[in-house]
Motif scaffolding. Structure first.
Motif, PDB file in Angstrom:
ATOM      1  N   GLY A 129       5.702 -16.977  20.226  1.00 14.72           N
ATOM      2  CA  GLY A 129       4.658 -17.871  20.738  1.00 14.72           C
ATOM      3  C   GLY A 129       3.323 -17.183  20.983  1.00 14.72           C
ATOM      4  N   ALA A 130       3.207 -15.878  20.658  1.00 13.78           N
ATOM      5  CA  ALA A 130       1.915 -15.197  20.824  1.00 13.78           C
ATOM      6  C   ALA A 130       0.905 -15.829  19.877  1.00 13.78           C
ATOM      7  CB  ALA A 130       2.065 -13.707  20.518  1.00 13.78           C
ATOM      8  N   GLU A 131      -0.368 -15.848  20.283  1.00 11.71           N
ATOM      9  CA  GLU A 131      -1.319 -16.611  19.481  1.00 11.71           C
ATOM     10  C   GLU A 131      -2.698 -15.953  19.376  1.00 11.71           C
ATOM     11  OE1 GLU A 131      -0.818 -20.157  21.731  1.00 11.71           O
ATOM     12  OE2 GLU A 131      -2.148 -19.521  23.330  1.00 11.71           O
ATOM     13  N   ALA A 132      -3.453 -16.431  18.381  1.00  9.38           N
ATOM     14  CA  ALA A 132      -4.857 -16.051  18.247  1.00  9.38           C
ATOM     15  C   ALA A 132      -5.644 -17.323  17.972  1.00  9.38           C
ATOM     16  CB  ALA A 132      -5.053 -15.070  17.095  1.00  9.38           C
TER      17      ALA A 132
ATOM     18  N   VAL B  10      13.597 -33.731  21.699  1.00  8.15           N
ATOM     19  CA  VAL B  10      12.475 -32.805  21.900  1.00  8.15           C
ATOM     20  C   VAL B  10      12.127 -32.712  23.388  1.00  8.15           C
ATOM     21  CG1 VAL B  10      10.023 -32.416  21.423  1.00  8.15           C
ATOM     22  CG2 VAL B  10      11.554 -33.113  19.565  1.00  8.15           C
ATOM     23  N   VAL B  11      12.164 -33.843  24.079  1.00  9.30           N
ATOM     24  CA  VAL B  11      11.843 -33.839  25.511  1.00  9.30           C
ATOM     25  C   VAL B  11      12.843 -32.966  26.270  1.00  9.30           C
ATOM     26  CG1 VAL B  11      11.813 -35.268  27.602  1.00  9.30           C
ATOM     27  CG2 VAL B  11      10.613 -36.041  25.534  1.00  9.30           C
ATOM     28  N   LYS B  12      14.102 -33.054  25.909  1.00  8.77           N
ATOM     29  CA  LYS B  12      15.134 -32.256  26.582  1.00  8.77           C
ATOM     30  C   LYS B  12      14.832 -30.755  26.394  1.00  8.77           C
ATOM     31  CE  LYS B  12      20.099 -31.410  26.313  1.00  8.77           C
ATOM     32  NZ  LYS B  12      19.890 -30.027  25.797  1.00  8.77           N
ATOM     33  N   GLU B  13      14.509 -30.363  25.168  1.00 14.56           N
ATOM     34  CA  GLU B  13      14.181 -28.955  24.899  1.00 14.56           C
ATOM     35  C   GLU B  13      12.891 -28.548  25.620  1.00 14.56           C
ATOM     36  OE1 GLU B  13      15.814 -26.640  23.186  1.00 14.56           O
ATOM     37  OE2 GLU B  13      17.460 -27.917  22.472  1.00 14.56           O
ATOM     38  N   ALA B  14      11.939 -29.500  25.698  1.00 12.27           N
ATOM     39  CA  ALA B  14      10.669 -29.207  26.368  1.00 12.27           C
ATOM     40  C   ALA B  14      10.893 -28.917  27.846  1.00 12.27           C
ATOM     41  CB  ALA B  14       9.717 -30.389  26.195  1.00 12.27           C
TER      42      ALA B  14
ATOM     43  N   GLY C 297      10.389 -20.819  30.174  1.00 11.07           N
ATOM     44  CA  GLY C 297       9.177 -20.228  29.621  1.00 11.07           C
ATOM     45  C   GLY C 297       9.310 -19.730  28.199  1.00 11.07           C
ATOM     46  N   LYS C 298      10.491 -19.933  27.584  1.00 14.39           N
ATOM     47  CA  LYS C 298      10.704 -19.416  26.227  1.00 14.39           C
ATOM     48  C   LYS C 298      10.353 -20.482  25.187  1.00 14.39           C
ATOM     49  CE  LYS C 298      14.444 -16.166  27.209  1.00 14.39           C
ATOM     50  NZ  LYS C 298      15.454 -16.610  28.205  1.00 14.39           N
ATOM     51  N   PRO C 299       9.560 -20.092  24.168  1.00 18.47           N
ATOM     52  CA  PRO C 299       9.286 -21.052  23.097  1.00 18.47           C
ATOM     53  C   PRO C 299      10.525 -21.231  22.224  1.00 18.47           C
ATOM     54  CG  PRO C 299       8.273 -18.942  22.570  1.00 18.47           C
ATOM     55  CD  PRO C 299       8.895 -18.798  23.934  1.00 18.47           C
TER      56      PRO C 299
ATOM     57  N   GLN D 214      10.499 -29.650  11.350  1.00 19.96           N
ATOM     58  CA  GLN D 214      10.662 -28.515  12.246  1.00 19.96           C
ATOM     59  C   GLN D 214       9.623 -28.663  13.355  1.00 19.96           C
ATOM     60  OE1 GLN D 214      10.247 -24.371  10.578  1.00 19.96           O
ATOM     61  NE2 GLN D 214      12.452 -24.613  10.424  1.00 19.96           N
ATOM     62  N   VAL D 215      10.063 -28.460  14.583  1.00 20.03           N
ATOM     63  CA  VAL D 215       9.170 -28.681  15.733  1.00 20.03           C
ATOM     64  C   VAL D 215       9.185 -27.438  16.626  1.00 20.03           C
ATOM     65  CG1 VAL D 215       8.717 -30.135  17.754  1.00 20.03           C
ATOM     66  CG2 VAL D 215       9.647 -31.165  15.673  1.00 20.03           C
ATOM     67  N   PHE D 216       8.003 -26.936  16.926  1.00 21.26           N
ATOM     68  CA  PHE D 216       7.870 -25.781  17.817  1.00 21.26           C
ATOM     69  C   PHE D 216       7.568 -26.311  19.222  1.00 21.26           C
ATOM     70  CE2 PHE D 216       5.386 -22.245  19.698  1.00 21.26           C
ATOM     71  CZ  PHE D 216       6.281 -21.195  19.471  1.00 21.26           C
ATOM     72  N   VAL D 217       8.356 -25.829  20.194  1.00 26.42           N
ATOM     73  CA  VAL D 217       8.187 -26.301  21.571  1.00 26.42           C
ATOM     74  C   VAL D 217       7.834 -25.113  22.462  1.00 26.42           C
ATOM     75  CG1 VAL D 217       9.301 -27.473  23.512  1.00 26.42           C
ATOM     76  CG2 VAL D 217       9.877 -28.134  21.176  1.00 26.42           C
ATOM     77  N   GLU D 218       6.785 -25.250  23.257  1.00 26.11           N
ATOM     78  CA  GLU D 218       6.358 -24.132  24.106  1.00 26.11           C
ATOM     79  C   GLU D 218       5.799 -24.650  25.437  1.00 26.11           C
ATOM     80  OE1 GLU D 218       2.822 -22.262  22.340  1.00 26.11           O
ATOM     81  OE2 GLU D 218       2.346 -24.209  21.468  1.00 26.11           O
ATOM     82  N   ARG D 219       5.894 -23.808  26.434  1.00 29.48           N
ATOM     83  CA  ARG D 219       5.302 -24.137  27.723  1.00 29.48           C
ATOM     84  C   ARG D 219       3.803 -23.851  27.652  1.00 29.48           C
ATOM     85  NH1 ARG D 219       7.830 -21.304  32.909  1.00 29.48           N
ATOM     86  NH2 ARG D 219       6.573 -19.525  32.240  1.00 29.48           N
ATOM     87  N   VAL D 220       3.006 -24.667  28.325  1.00 32.03           N
ATOM     88  CA  VAL D 220       1.552 -24.443  28.351  1.00 32.03           C
ATOM     89  C   VAL D 220       1.173 -23.720  29.640  1.00 32.03           C
ATOM     90  CG1 VAL D 220      -0.732 -25.527  28.344  1.00 32.03           C
ATOM     91  CG2 VAL D 220       1.121 -26.520  26.990  1.00 32.03           C
TER      92      VAL D 220
END
Lengths: 241, 107
Positions: A28-31, B63-67, B74-76, B100-106
């Motif tokens: 998840g590292a980004e630029a 997706v919501v569950k994984e989010a 905190g892991k993507p 394919q969907v990438f899920v990450e914390r903001v």
């Protein structure tokens, strides 16, 4: 995603500047990559920055496999613009529909009774003369221009200005007969046959549209069609299996 | 083009400024006829409220569950959905596409 990355993207979008977020899928590292600068954790990685620049050039978001791992390049390009000349009844249907389609819409009409903000809430309304407005707005390759006034005093200067721009779509409301007369006037004013041929007139797809909302749909349908054809020509995609 | 009908990142900003935890899901890859293009996003707050979309509604639940998990640890994560995915079938991803969907914390 870091909050400052998100904020920088929002700032770039508001300023109509293209930007790409390049993200390493593994962690998840980004630029944040702009055409001329880069920032963020991965900004020192030349492979990452090159991937971002390639994304900005193609205006296409995609996952790429690189020497720096699997990267997702998320490209944010400025919203396409639609300039509507003539704050008329059809515009009142066309403008909100175009806004739903993510167009950054500007309405131009020097007649103040038509061009009131209350008729077009949340949209930029200019009361400049159309030639001045087109000059100021500088239609680019992501801009569509539609004239709706039927009035040569207003439509013609807008069309003349637009035909020397890069606008990808130019449409002008009016019957076939009106369009023939328009052709005579514009050629007289120095527009070439080839330039005039860029104008979609009578405007819109032939779907038998009658009401303002139906005409708006036919115009927007045509804009979508033209835009998709251009995108296809620019970036041929493999056909889905 | 990655324009969206809603200002999803704007919604994330508002949620964050009101102190809510937020995760962001982004379509990173599609095959075949998937309903939403690459770059489409879905924002999820800590209570599972969502704005935006990453499919026609078929996979949002998963997706919501994984989010929510991503908000907690905190892991993507990178999620795969497709015609062979049972979860997707359960909720009716009948379009024949894969996504394919990438899920990450903001933040």
């Amino acid at each position: 995603m870091k909050l400052e990355t998100l904020q920088a993207v929002q700032t770039a979008k508001a300023a109509r500047k293209p930007v790409a977020i390049v993200k390493r899928i593994a962690d998840g590292a980004e630029a944040l990559v702009f055409p001329d600068t880069a920032s963020g954790d991965l900004a020192g990685d030349a492979v990452v920055v090159a991937a971002g620049r390639a994304g900005l050039a193609s205006a296409r978001s995609e996952t790429v496999e690189t020497a720096s791992g699997k990267l997702f390049v998320h490209v944010f390009v400025p919203a396409p613009r639609l300039i509507v000349v003539g704050a008329v009844h059809i515009a009142q249907a066309l403008v909100p529909m175009a806004a739903m389609m993510d167009f950054d819409v500007t309405v131009v009409d020097p007649r103040r009774a038509f061009a009131s903000d209350s008729r077009f809430p949340g949209v930029t309304v200019l009361t400049d003369w159309p030639d001045d407005a087109v000059e100021r707005l500088k239609p680019d390759a992501s801009t569509a221009v539609v004239t709706l006034t039927h009035d040569p005093k207003l439509d013609d200067p807008a069309l003349i200005g637009t035909l020397s721009s890069e606008a990808y779509y130019v449409g002008s409301l009016g019957s076939r007969r009106t369009h023939e007369k328009r052709k005579a006037r514009l050629l007289e004013a120095g527009i070439t046959e080839a330039q005039f041929a860029r104008i979609h007139g009578p405007v819109g797809l032939h779907i038998g549209a009658k009401s303002p909302a139906e005409i708006a749909i036919s115009i927007l349908g045509q804009i979508v069609q033209v835009r998709a054809a251009l995108a296809e020509a620019k970036m041929p995609r493999e056909k889905a299996a | 083009m990655t324009t969206t009908n809603e200002d999803i990142l704007g919604a994330v900003q508002r949620w964050k400024s009101s102190g809510k935890p937020v995760a962001l899901a982004t379509v990173t890859l599609t095959w075949g006829s998937s309903p939403r293009p690459v770059g489409s996003q879905l924002a999820i707050d800590g209570e599972g409220n969502m704005i935006g979309s990453v499919s026609g509604g078929c996979i949002e639940g998963a997706v919501v569950k994984e989010a929510l998990d991503a908000i907690r640890d905190g892991k993507p994560r990178l999620l795969d959905f497709g015609v062979t995915d049972e979860q997707a079938w359960d909720v009716g991803l009948a379009c024949g596409g894969k996504v394919q969907v990438f899920v990450e914390r903001v933040g």
